[in-house]
Design an enzyme around this catalytic site. Structure first.
Site, PDB file in Angstrom:
ATOM      1  N   HIS A  95      12.699  33.699  38.799  1.00  7.79           N
ATOM      2  CA  HIS A  95      13.511  34.711  38.116  1.00  7.79           C
ATOM      3  C   HIS A  95      14.481  35.428  39.045  1.00  7.79           C
ATOM      4  O   HIS A  95      15.061  36.441  38.668  1.00  7.79           O
ATOM      5  CB  HIS A  95      12.602  35.733  37.429  1.00  7.79           C
ATOM      6  CG  HIS A  95      11.781  35.136  36.335  1.00  7.79           C
ATOM      7  ND1 HIS A  95      10.597  35.693  35.884  1.00  7.79           N
ATOM      8  CD2 HIS A  95      11.949  34.011  35.592  1.00  7.79           C
ATOM      9  CE1 HIS A  95      10.088  34.953  34.924  1.00  7.79           C
ATOM     10  NE2 HIS A  95      10.891  33.931  34.727  1.00  7.79           N
ATOM     11  N   SER A 140      -0.713  36.119  36.579  1.00 14.73           N
ATOM     12  CA  SER A 140       0.260  36.024  35.497  1.00 14.73           C
ATOM     13  C   SER A 140      -0.454  35.830  34.169  1.00 14.73           C
ATOM     14  O   SER A 140      -1.370  35.012  34.068  1.00 14.73           O
ATOM     15  CB  SER A 140       1.230  34.863  35.721  1.00 14.73           C
ATOM     16  OG  SER A 140       2.108  34.721  34.608  1.00 14.73           O
TER      17      SER A 140
END
Length: 280
Positions: free
Chosen positions: A127, A227
């Site tokens: 990201h 995550s």
């Protein structure tokens, strides 16, 4: 959904060591849960639900001047604390393990750059990283620190505000006159600038996806650390790993989107477990 009962990190570490033992080419994907030990909060609670309002979407950032000013005001206030964050023992353990097992691939959904600062090599920042700002018109880049100085000069009344840090480096500010905040522009062309990270509603750049896919194709197992995989950009790799027949281990305190396809689930503290399992 309800979160799994937490495991003592010593038990989780032993199970992780046993799981890792036959694998030499592990694809590691990390998320916000790993950086909480560095003082950066995570997005979701242990059930996978948002703890706060979701981050700004790309469409709002580029199309709404007030939303953009609000983002930059919050980013300006939050940046100093975010920039002070340092790698924690979990980052260090992964860097040490990667040095011992050079076929380990490391992909992160985090935008804090802490893996590289801990010594990990060839990190795929899926990201992007918050320490760079990019112009959406001409592509010119600047360090985030330089933009911070520009924002301070243009917005002196916003200096010194105290607010809780949020996961993307911005601050928890509400109810202020955000339309008064002067957002930065590109030094080269005067165009619209944004942090060089993937916003919600924005696609991950294809070269990063391709690099991660290539790394996964060469792996013999996948490990997810910290995550929930609620965002598809990370979940896609867990799903692809299982479709390829690879073992999939999840080290995460709460529920993940891949719980039903994992071969090992360890609801334990990420950093402490990694240090006990793979640290020097």
């Amino acid at each position: 959904m309800t979160a799994d009962a937490a495991l003592p990190h010593t038990d989780a570490a032993q199970r992780l060591r046993d799981w890792l033992r036959p694998h030499r080419r592990v694809f590691v994907l990390t998320g916000a849960g790993l950086s909480t030990g560095s003082g950066i909060p995570h997005y979701r609670d242990e059930t996978g639900a948002w703890q706060r309002k979701p981050p700004i979407e790309y469409r709002a950032f580029v199309g709404d001047a007030r939303a953009r000013a609000r983002y930059w005001a919050r980013s300006f206030v939050g940046w100093p604390a975010f920039a002070r964050a340092r790698p924690n023992p979990g980052h260090a353990a992964l860097a040490q393990w990667q040095a011992r097992t050079p076929d380990t691939a490391l992909v992160t959904q985090n935008v804090d750059g802490l893996h590289a600062r801990a010594g990990s090599r060839d990190v795929i920042d899926l990201h992007g990283c918050l320490d760079q700002v990019v112009c959406l018109d001409c592509g010119a880049q600047r360090p985030r620190e330089a933009v911070q100085a520009e924002l301070a000069a243009r917005n002196p009344d916003w200096t010194g505000l105290d607010a809780a840090l949020l996961p993307d480096g911005d601050a928890d500010l509400e109810g202020l006159a955000f339309e008064r905040f002067v957002a930065p522009v590109c030094e080269a062309c005067g165009g619209l600038v944004k942090p060089d990270v993937v916003f919600f509603g924005e696609n991950v750049p294809r070269p990063r996806v391709a690099a991660a896919q290539q790394a996964l194709a060469q792996a013999d197992a996948m490990l997810v650390v910290g995550s929930s995989l609620m965002v598809y950009s990370g979940y896609r790799f867990a799903r692809a790993a299982r479709e390829a027949g690879l073992p999939l281990a999840l080290l995460n305190r709460g529920v993940t989107r891949a719980d039903d396809i994992a071969t090992l689930k360890l609801p334990a503290d990420c950093a402490a477990t990694l240090v006990a399992a793979i640290g020097d």
